[in-house]
Design a protein around this motif. Sequence first.
Motif, PDB file in Angstrom:
ATOM      1  N   ASN A 121      -5.032  -1.543  -9.515  1.00 55.87           N
ATOM      2  CA  ASN A 121      -5.305  -0.726  -8.334  1.00 55.87           C
ATOM      3  C   ASN A 121      -4.909   0.732  -8.514  1.00 55.87           C
ATOM      4  OD1 ASN A 121      -6.452  -2.692  -6.600  1.00 55.87           O
ATOM      5  ND2 ASN A 121      -4.416  -3.503  -6.184  1.00 55.87           N
TER       6      ASN A 121
ATOM      7  N   TYR B   2      -5.107   5.568  -6.511  1.00 51.05           N
ATOM      8  CA  TYR B   2      -4.843   4.241  -5.945  1.00 51.05           C
ATOM      9  C   TYR B   2      -6.060   3.858  -5.116  1.00 51.05           C
ATOM     10  CZ  TYR B   2      -3.025   0.561  -2.950  1.00 51.05           C
ATOM     11  OH  TYR B   2      -2.868  -0.612  -2.264  1.00 51.05           O
ATOM     12  N   LYS B   3      -6.700   2.791  -5.531  1.00 51.50           N
ATOM     13  CA  LYS B   3      -7.934   2.316  -4.881  1.00 51.50           C
ATOM     14  C   LYS B   3      -8.940   3.449  -4.734  1.00 51.50           C
ATOM     15  CE  LYS B   3      -5.939  -1.661  -2.550  1.00 51.50           C
ATOM     16  NZ  LYS B   3      -5.703  -2.355  -1.265  1.00 51.50           N
TER      17      LYS B   3
ATOM     18  N   ASP C 132       0.830  -1.212   0.000  1.00 54.17           N
ATOM     19  CA  ASP C 132       0.000   0.000   0.000  1.00 54.17           C
ATOM     20  C   ASP C 132       0.859   1.254   0.000  1.00 54.17           C
ATOM     21  OD1 ASP C 132      -2.545  -1.145  -0.125  1.00 54.17           O
ATOM     22  OD2 ASP C 132      -2.727  -1.319   2.043  1.00 54.17           O
TER      23      ASP C 132
END
Length: 147
Positions: free
Chosen positions: A83, A119-120, A29
């Motif tokens: 993602n 991102y996401k 992440d």
Amino acid sequence: MIAEPELLKLLGEIESFRVERTISVDKTDKFAQAICAFANDMAASGLPGYLLIGADDKTGTPSGLQVTDQLLQNLASLASNGNILPAPALIAYRMTLSSGLGEIAVVEVRPSTLPPVRYKGQAWIRRGPAKGIANEAEETILIERRT
């Protein structure tokens, strides 16, 4: 690809809107957020951003990391796993330090021509040495920059 003298310079300076350093090798992440932020190029520098894995984030001191092919494959796949959208232009590679202090995994990220990169679902940016989620005003700036 970055040359060793420039890499050493980046390691010796404080983190900036173009550089994030870490000794972690499994913080997917964190890596993806940094890649997204570099692709968004909030500073409008037009220069690549660098995620440097294998260096202390405070001092830039190499940790003695041995960069594996698996690590490089994992880093490179962050651009295409769905993602981070739109997918950023990046290259992941190993730099072996001539000092013998180990290796650095380098993720070189080019500024996107289609910001905001998310991102996401969240647009990450760098505000100097720190990264964070872009607010509406910052996203508007990124959208206005599209070429």
